[in-house]
Design a protein around this motif. Structure first.
Motif, PDB file in Angstrom:
ATOM      1  N   ASN A 128      -1.078   4.099  14.242  1.00  0.00           N
ATOM      2  CA  ASN A 128      -1.558   2.865  13.819  1.00  0.00           C
ATOM      3  C   ASN A 128      -1.336   2.831  12.584  1.00  0.00           C
ATOM      4  O   ASN A 128      -1.611   1.614  11.897  1.00  0.00           O
ATOM      5  N   HIS A 129      -0.702   3.619  11.805  1.00  0.00           N
ATOM      6  CA  HIS A 129      -0.532   3.646  10.422  1.00  0.00           C
ATOM      7  C   HIS A 129      -1.874   3.991   9.419  1.00  0.00           C
ATOM      8  O   HIS A 129      -1.747   4.022   8.325  1.00  0.00           O
ATOM      9  N   SER A 130      -2.982   4.198  10.163  1.00  0.00           N
ATOM     10  CA  SER A 130      -4.334   4.605   9.321  1.00  0.00           C
ATOM     11  C   SER A 130      -3.889   5.821   8.985  1.00  0.00           C
ATOM     12  O   SER A 130      -3.336   6.695   9.564  1.00  0.00           O
ATOM     13  N   PRO A 148       2.675  17.459  15.473  1.00  0.00           N
ATOM     14  CA  PRO A 148       4.136  16.603  15.865  1.00  0.00           C
ATOM     15  C   PRO A 148       4.133  15.438  15.445  1.00  0.00           C
ATOM     16  O   PRO A 148       3.241  14.512  15.538  1.00  0.00           O
ATOM     17  N   LEU A 149       5.487  14.831  14.812  1.00  0.00           N
ATOM     18  CA  LEU A 149       5.766  13.652  14.149  1.00  0.00           C
ATOM     19  C   LEU A 149       6.798  13.258  15.303  1.00  0.00           C
ATOM     20  O   LEU A 149       7.690  13.845  15.771  1.00  0.00           O
ATOM     21  N   GLY A 150       6.479  11.945  15.055  1.00  0.00           N
ATOM     22  CA  GLY A 150       7.208  10.924  16.049  1.00  0.00           C
ATOM     23  C   GLY A 150       7.243   9.409  15.485  1.00  0.00           C
ATOM     24  O   GLY A 150       6.422   9.104  15.060  1.00  0.00           O
ATOM     25  N   PRO A 151       7.915   8.549  16.489  1.00  0.00           N
ATOM     26  CA  PRO A 151       7.739   7.187  16.318  1.00  0.00           C
ATOM     27  C   PRO A 151       6.391   6.709  16.332  1.00  0.00           C
ATOM     28  O   PRO A 151       5.730   7.134  17.516  1.00  0.00           O
ATOM     29  N   SER A 152       6.015   5.520  16.083  1.00  0.00           N
ATOM     30  CA  SER A 152       4.560   5.282  16.109  1.00  0.00           C
ATOM     31  C   SER A 152       4.320   4.782  17.526  1.00  0.00           C
ATOM     32  O   SER A 152       3.338   5.112  18.188  1.00  0.00           O
TER      33      SER A 152
END
Length: 147
Positions: free
Chosen positions: A114-116, A64-68
């Motif tokens: 965390n964008h990693s 699932p994708l979503g806000p960080s």
């Protein structure tokens, strides 16, 4: 009898430790190899598509994708080797409002909260034409681009 139990216990520990190492990385996650079986792919635009800004990018992710801030994964999209100039995508669809003109490789990278890098990437070639409308009102990027 005690000796056989010690050998059996040692063998069990060795097998358990080997199983933990084997579960770490199956190598099928793409170029990074650390995706743990996760996948991401580009559904739109199709490979080699002619597009005009703005255009829609649609991805398919196995997670699932979503806000960080929600702790979910998201996607970074960039062109060619310019990984520092990316668009953050928190759902399976986004609009690209700026892109370099010409033929480019569009990169889609699955990211942790965390964008990693999550170790899973996909690429597709696109040809970005100048301007915001297609001469003659034709659609060149396929269905759903809404020019």
């Amino acid at each position: 009898m005690m000796h056989i139990r010690n050998i059996a216990a040692a063998a069990a520990l060795t097998l358990a430790a080997g199983g933990l190492v084997a579960c770490g990385d199956d190598g099928s996650a793409g170029s990074g190899g650390a995706g743990g079986g996760m996948t991401v792919s580009v559904l739109e635009p199709s490979a080699g598509a002619d597009v005009r800004v703005p255009f829609t990018v649609k991805v398919d992710s196995s997670v699932p994708l979503g806000p960080s801030e929600s702790g979910k994964h998201h996607v970074h999209v960039w062109f060619d080797g310019d990984e520092d100039n990316y668009v953050i995508v928190e759902s399976d669809t986004t609009q690209i409002n700026a892109a370099p003109t010409g033929e480019h490789v569009m990169h889609v990278s699955l990211r942790n909260a965390n964008h990693s890098a999550a170790g899973v990437e996909a690429t597709t070639r696109v040809v970005v034409a100048e301007g915001e409308s297609v001469p003659g009102g034709e659609e060149t990027g396929g269905p759903g681009y809404g020019y």
